[in-house]
Design a protein around this motif. Structure first.
Motif, PDB file in Angstrom:
ATOM      1  N   GLN A  30       0.838  -1.191   0.000  1.00 36.89           N
ATOM      2  CA  GLN A  30       0.000   0.000   0.000  1.00 36.89           C
ATOM      3  C   GLN A  30       0.874   1.242   0.000  1.00 36.89           C
ATOM      4  OE1 GLN A  30      -2.436   1.221   3.529  1.00 36.89           O
ATOM      5  NE2 GLN A  30      -4.182   0.915   2.157  1.00 36.89           N
ATOM      6  N   ILE A  31       0.470   2.241  -0.797  1.00 40.34           N
ATOM      7  CA  ILE A  31       1.165   3.519  -0.834  1.00 40.34           C
ATOM      8  C   ILE A  31       0.429   4.475   0.099  1.00 40.34           C
ATOM      9  CG2 ILE A  31       2.093   5.360  -2.277  1.00 40.34           C
ATOM     10  CD1 ILE A  31       3.161   2.567  -2.928  1.00 40.34           C
ATOM     11  N   ARG A  32       1.161   5.031   1.086  1.00 35.82           N
ATOM     12  CA  ARG A  32       0.548   5.872   2.107  1.00 35.82           C
ATOM     13  C   ARG A  32       1.275   7.212   2.178  1.00 35.82           C
ATOM     14  NH1 ARG A  32      -2.904   2.955   5.234  1.00 35.82           N
ATOM     15  NH2 ARG A  32      -2.822   4.459   6.960  1.00 35.82           N
ATOM     16  N   ARG A  33       0.629   8.194   2.803  1.00 32.51           N
ATOM     17  CA  ARG A  33       1.198   9.535   2.972  1.00 32.51           C
ATOM     18  C   ARG A  33       1.907   9.623   4.322  1.00 32.51           C
ATOM     19  NH1 ARG A  33      -2.572  12.896   3.908  1.00 32.51           N
ATOM     20  NH2 ARG A  33      -4.218  11.329   4.154  1.00 32.51           N
ATOM     21  N   TYR A  34       3.043  10.318   4.336  1.00 35.55           N
ATOM     22  CA  TYR A  34       3.811  10.503   5.562  1.00 35.55           C
ATOM     23  C   TYR A  34       4.204  11.969   5.694  1.00 35.55           C
ATOM     24  CZ  TYR A  34       4.074   5.431   5.473  1.00 35.55           C
ATOM     25  OH  TYR A  34       3.739   4.097   5.448  1.00 35.55           O
ATOM     26  N   ARG A  35       3.967  12.529   6.875  1.00 31.50           N
ATOM     27  CA  ARG A  35       4.296  13.923   7.163  1.00 31.50           C
ATOM     28  C   ARG A  35       5.582  13.944   7.979  1.00 31.50           C
ATOM     29  NH1 ARG A  35       3.132  18.880   4.984  1.00 31.50           N
ATOM     30  NH2 ARG A  35       3.267  20.533   6.567  1.00 31.50           N
ATOM     31  N   VAL A  36       6.687  14.370   7.345  1.00 33.02           N
ATOM     32  CA  VAL A  36       8.005  14.349   7.984  1.00 33.02           C
ATOM     33  C   VAL A  36       8.675  15.705   7.781  1.00 33.02           C
ATOM     34  CG1 VAL A  36      10.237  13.188   8.107  1.00 33.02           C
ATOM     35  CG2 VAL A  36       8.195  11.885   7.467  1.00 33.02           C
ATOM     36  N   ASN A  37       9.139  16.299   8.869  1.00 31.27           N
ATOM     37  CA  ASN A  37       9.859  17.579   8.796  1.00 31.27           C
ATOM     38  C   ASN A  37       9.075  18.650   8.032  1.00 31.27           C
ATOM     39  OD1 ASN A  37      12.118  16.523  10.188  1.00 31.27           O
ATOM     40  ND2 ASN A  37      12.906  15.645   8.290  1.00 31.27           N
ATOM     41  N   GLY A  38       7.772  18.667   8.262  1.00 30.57           N
ATOM     42  CA  GLY A  38       6.924  19.690   7.671  1.00 30.57           C
ATOM     43  C   GLY A  38       6.530  19.443   6.230  1.00 30.57           C
ATOM     44  N   GLN A  39       6.903  18.318   5.651  1.00 30.74           N
ATOM     45  CA  GLN A  39       6.565  18.014   4.260  1.00 30.74           C
ATOM     46  C   GLN A  39       5.834  16.683   4.185  1.00 30.74           C
ATOM     47  OE1 GLN A  39      10.497  18.224   2.394  1.00 30.74           O
ATOM     48  NE2 GLN A  39       9.976  20.230   1.564  1.00 30.74           N
ATOM     49  N   THR A  40       4.868  16.620   3.261  1.00 31.02           N
ATOM     50  CA  THR A  40       4.119  15.386   3.064  1.00 31.02           C
ATOM     51  C   THR A  40       4.673  14.643   1.861  1.00 31.02           C
ATOM     52  OG1 THR A  40       2.110  16.341   4.020  1.00 31.02           O
ATOM     53  CG2 THR A  40       1.842  14.383   2.647  1.00 31.02           C
ATOM     54  N   ARG A  41       5.054  13.397   2.078  1.00 30.77           N
ATOM     55  CA  ARG A  41       5.573  12.534   1.028  1.00 30.77           C
ATOM     56  C   ARG A  41       4.748  11.254   0.984  1.00 30.77           C
ATOM     57  NH1 ARG A  41       8.646  15.966  -1.902  1.00 30.77           N
ATOM     58  NH2 ARG A  41      10.255  16.986  -0.638  1.00 30.77           N
ATOM     59  N   TYR A  42       4.901  10.491  -0.090  1.00 26.91           N
ATOM     60  CA  TYR A  42       4.256   9.179  -0.130  1.00 26.91           C
ATOM     61  C   TYR A  42       5.332   8.093  -0.166  1.00 26.91           C
ATOM     62  CZ  TYR A  42       5.047   9.190  -5.264  1.00 26.91           C
ATOM     63  OH  TYR A  42       5.601   9.234  -6.527  1.00 26.91           O
ATOM     64  N   ALA A  43       4.947   6.898   0.296  1.00 28.41           N
ATOM     65  CA  ALA A  43       5.874   5.768   0.316  1.00 28.41           C
ATOM     66  C   ALA A  43       5.087   4.481   0.515  1.00 28.41           C
ATOM     67  CB  ALA A  43       6.909   5.929   1.421  1.00 28.41           C
ATOM     68  N   ASN A  44       5.685   3.378   0.114  1.00 26.76           N
ATOM     69  CA  ASN A  44       5.102   2.074   0.387  1.00 26.76           C
ATOM     70  C   ASN A  44       5.280   1.745   1.867  1.00 26.76           C
ATOM     71  OD1 ASN A  44       7.906   2.001  -0.678  1.00 26.76           O
ATOM     72  ND2 ASN A  44       7.863  -0.148  -0.044  1.00 26.76           N
ATOM     73  N   SER A  45       4.235   1.185   2.451  1.00 30.25           N
ATOM     74  CA  SER A  45       4.244   0.920   3.900  1.00 30.25           C
ATOM     75  C   SER A  45       4.787  -0.461   4.233  1.00 30.25           C
ATOM     76  CB  SER A  45       2.825   1.064   4.460  1.00 30.25           C
ATOM     77  OG  SER A  45       1.935   0.177   3.788  1.00 30.25           O
ATOM     78  N   THR A  46       4.820  -1.347   3.263  1.00 28.75           N
ATOM     79  CA  THR A  46       5.358  -2.693   3.464  1.00 28.75           C
ATOM     80  C   THR A  46       6.280  -3.032   2.301  1.00 28.75           C
ATOM     81  OG1 THR A  46       3.465  -3.697   2.319  1.00 28.75           O
ATOM     82  CG2 THR A  46       3.319  -3.490   4.723  1.00 28.75           C
ATOM     83  N   GLU A  47       7.062  -4.089   2.468  1.00 29.61           N
ATOM     84  CA  GLU A  47       7.957  -4.499   1.394  1.00 29.61           C
ATOM     85  C   GLU A  47       7.145  -4.916   0.161  1.00 29.61           C
ATOM     86  OE1 GLU A  47      10.999  -4.054   1.448  1.00 29.61           O
ATOM     87  OE2 GLU A  47      11.905  -4.462   3.403  1.00 29.61           O
ATOM     88  N   PRO A  48       7.575  -4.492  -1.041  1.00 27.69           N
ATOM     89  CA  PRO A  48       6.900  -4.944  -2.246  1.00 27.69           C
ATOM     90  C   PRO A  48       7.221  -6.414  -2.522  1.00 27.69           C
ATOM     91  CG  PRO A  48       8.867  -3.721  -2.826  1.00 27.69           C
ATOM     92  CD  PRO A  48       8.729  -3.617  -1.332  1.00 27.69           C
ATOM     93  N   SER A  49       6.380  -7.023  -3.302  1.00 22.21           N
ATOM     94  CA  SER A  49       6.591  -8.414  -3.698  1.00 22.21           C
ATOM     95  C   SER A  49       6.632  -8.518  -5.214  1.00 22.21           C
ATOM     96  CB  SER A  49       5.472  -9.315  -3.149  1.00 22.21           C
ATOM     97  OG  SER A  49       5.498  -9.341  -1.739  1.00 22.21           O
ATOM     98  N   ILE A  50       7.366  -9.489  -5.704  1.00 24.79           N
ATOM     99  CA  ILE A  50       7.459  -9.774  -7.136  1.00 24.79           C
ATOM    100  C   ILE A  50       7.283 -11.274  -7.333  1.00 24.79           C
ATOM    101  CG2 ILE A  50       8.968  -7.818  -7.642  1.00 24.79           C
ATOM    102  CD1 ILE A  50      11.304  -9.847  -7.719  1.00 24.79           C
ATOM    103  N   PRO A  51       7.011 -11.716  -8.552  1.00 23.44           N
ATOM    104  CA  PRO A  51       6.929 -13.152  -8.796  1.00 23.44           C
ATOM    105  C   PRO A  51       8.215 -13.864  -8.380  1.00 23.44           C
ATOM    106  CG  PRO A  51       6.034 -11.963 -10.663  1.00 23.44           C
ATOM    107  CD  PRO A  51       6.659 -10.942  -9.757  1.00 23.44           C
ATOM    108  N   ALA A  52       8.089 -15.005  -7.746  1.00 25.74           N
ATOM    109  CA  ALA A  52       9.260 -15.760  -7.315  1.00 25.74           C
ATOM    110  C   ALA A  52      10.187 -16.057  -8.482  1.00 25.74           C
ATOM    111  CB  ALA A  52       8.809 -17.060  -6.641  1.00 25.74           C
ATOM    112  N   ALA A  53       9.621 -16.169  -9.670  1.00 30.01           N
ATOM    113  CA  ALA A  53      10.428 -16.481 -10.851  1.00 30.01           C
ATOM    114  C   ALA A  53      11.427 -15.380 -11.189  1.00 30.01           C
ATOM    115  CB  ALA A  53       9.513 -16.729 -12.054  1.00 30.01           C
ATOM    116  N   LEU A  54      11.188 -14.148 -10.708  1.00 30.92           N
ATOM    117  CA  LEU A  54      12.063 -13.020 -11.039  1.00 30.92           C
ATOM    118  C   LEU A  54      13.099 -12.727  -9.957  1.00 30.92           C
ATOM    119  CD1 LEU A  54       9.480 -10.449 -12.511  1.00 30.92           C
ATOM    120  CD2 LEU A  54      11.045 -11.936 -13.782  1.00 30.92           C
ATOM    121  N   THR A  55      13.058 -13.429  -8.849  1.00 30.11           N
ATOM    122  CA  THR A  55      13.909 -13.049  -7.722  1.00 30.11           C
ATOM    123  C   THR A  55      15.400 -13.251  -8.010  1.00 30.11           C
ATOM    124  OG1 THR A  55      13.571 -15.248  -6.749  1.00 30.11           O
ATOM    125  CG2 THR A  55      12.141 -13.453  -5.987  1.00 30.11           C
ATOM    126  N   GLU A  56      15.748 -14.072  -8.975  1.00 28.09           N
ATOM    127  CA  GLU A  56      17.161 -14.281  -9.302  1.00 28.09           C
ATOM    128  C   GLU A  56      17.778 -13.074 -10.009  1.00 28.09           C
ATOM    129  OE1 GLU A  56      19.428 -16.812  -8.677  1.00 28.09           O
ATOM    130  OE2 GLU A  56      17.868 -17.374  -7.236  1.00 28.09           O
TER     131      GLU A  56
END
Length: 466
Positions: free
Chosen positions: A152-178
């Motif tokens: 999930q992409i969420r908003r974060y308020r840090v040092n007076g500025q609002t940014r967005y970021a992923n809240s958990t580690e992203p995942s990819i197909p296991a076939a691509l992990t190499e």
């Protein structure tokens, strides 16, 4: 139609560059078996700063899938980089092109095509397969990222500025992990542009503003200029993340009597307009690089993200020298190790990459003009710490004793009379951190070439180099 055209182009590109390179992707590639990619959450994406999810239609324009070499490729690359710099090696300075780099150190054409096909099957728009096959650039919405990458992409308020970021580690197909090292662009936290100090132009008896001809006098460049060594025939890339007003550069050169020589703007992505807080940095870098290399062809490579700009400059071999005055705390840069692949490709192509070591002394993880200072311990700036990059520290004149300045300015506003002794830049005070960055890396071990008197025996990559 756009998606079909892109995949058609990618297929043609990969077909024409194919060679006997080992495929590492396990087919088929689909989303039925997913695996998390660790190290892809920005350290400031913390619950205490969380402001809730972004709009699902939020655009993520600078997504990048970073590839990694196989263990055998990495060992070969390490040996090759050493040989390229060794005058005794038959491969000394036999630089690679992006295409020859791809065929030896990049992912295979089939593996790149498999990654492209998966991204497009998930509804992402693929805009670029790197010529060096080290990354794929793509874009999509927050909703698309949530579905395809399981985050999930969420908003974060840090040092007076609002940014967005992923809240958990992203995942990819296991076939691509190499082949996948990480994903960039899931957040828009900004790197820090250095040199935010406003110069003191108070020309009292003990203050002196610098003009271009001051630098030529101080560093004895005049004899070089007199025999035509002035940048003629050379190329230099300045890395930025804002559009510029070209008249700023023109007025600077006119004021100091420099020859007309406009930089060429190279957009690494769609234009983002002038970003006020970054414009002074871009002007500073362009003006003073051009003040030294007065007749060099200067390219200003820009996008809304300085890493995207740097990757474009490297992957397109824009210039054999590139300069970047951005960085960030090593401990707060996700996938810092994965980003080193950009520096290694640059080194293999014979690109000299110069990066500022920062403005916060040894406390590179602290912010200037905030209290308490040095609260986050020792830290260095990530890009200057790459072993393949030349980290450049700041100096200040040690001119309290001696007669180094003329009483009046010359025709080009210069007043320096000779070389002026220097010392490390250090103006720290109660108002903040104002000194040359430096220290020991926590990510990179000491490269074999970093030896000599005064080099710490700490097994770590130390910066700055100069």
């Amino acid at each position: 139609m756009k998606s079909r055209l892109i995949i058609g182009f990618v297929g043609l590109y990969l077909a024409t560059t194919a060679f006997a390179q080992q495929d590492r992707v396990r087919r088929p590639v689909n989303s039925t078996q997913m695996r998390e990619l660790s190290g892809n959450i920005h350290p400031l994406a913390q619950a205490q700063f969380d402001q809730g999810p972004v709009d699902l239609n939020q655009d993520l324009p600078n997504l990048t899938l970073l590839f990694k070499p196989s263990a055998a490729q990495q060992a070969d690359l390490d040996r090759t980089l050493a040989d390229l710099q060794n005058p005794a090696s038959p491969d000394f300075r036999k630089w690679f092109t992006p295409e020859t780099y791809a065929d030896r150190f990049g992912v295979s054409p089939n593996d790149a095509a498999a990654a492209v096909a998966w991204l497009q099957s998930e509804g992402f728009t693929v805009s670029q397969v790197a010529r060096g096959r080290g990354f794929i650039r793509f874009s999509g919405t927050a909703a698309r990222a949530a579905t395809a990458l399981r985050t999930q992409i969420r908003r974060y308020r840090v040092n007076g500025q609002t940014r967005y970021a992923n809240s958990t580690e992203p995942s990819i197909p296991a076939a691509l992990t190499e082949i996948v090292a990480g994903i960039r662009g899931l957040d828009n936290f900004k790197l820090t542009s250095h040199h935010r100090i406003v110069p003191n132009f108070n020309l009292s008896s003990d203050k002196h503003a610098l003009a271009p001809d001051d630098l030529s006098k101080i560093y004895d460049l005049d004899p070089l200029y007199q025999v035509g060594i002035d940048g003629t025939g050379q190329k230099l890339a300045i890395i930025g993340e804002t559009d510029i007003d070209i008249t700023d550069i023109q007025k600077f050169r006119q004021r100091f009597g420099l020859p007309s020589n406009d930089p060429q703007v190279v957009p690494a992505s769609f234009g983002q307009g002038i970003v006020d807080e970054e414009l002074a940095e871009a002007d500073l870098d362009l003006e003073w690089a051009g003040a030294i290399a007065r007749n060099a062809k200067i390219f200003y490579v820009t996008s809304s993200d300085v890493v995207t700009s740097a990757a474009y400059a490297i992957d397109n071999n824009v210039a054999p020298v590139m300069s970047m005055s951005y960085g960030g705390c090593e401990a707060r840069i996700s996938i810092g190790l994965a980003l080193r692949t950009l520096a290694q490709q640059a080194a293999a192509q014979g690109i000299t990459w110069l990066v500022s070591s920062g403005d916060a002394g040894a406390a590179g993880c602290d912010r200037q003009n905030t209290a308490p200072q040095t609260a986050r311990g020792l830290g260095v700036s990530i890009f200057a710490a790459f072993p393949e990059v030349t980290g450049v520290g700041g100096t200040m004149f040690d001119d309290a004793v001696g007669n180094y300045w003329a009483n009046t300015n010359g025709a080009t506003l210069a007043s320096a009379k000779s070389y002026i002794p220097e010392k490390g830049w250090n103006e720290n005070d109660a108002a903040g951190l104002f000194s040359s960055g430096g220290g020991a890396s926590i990510l990179f071990s000491k490269p074999a070439w970093q030896t000599g008197p005064g080099v710490p025996n700490d097994q770590a990559r130390d910066v700055p180099d100069i």
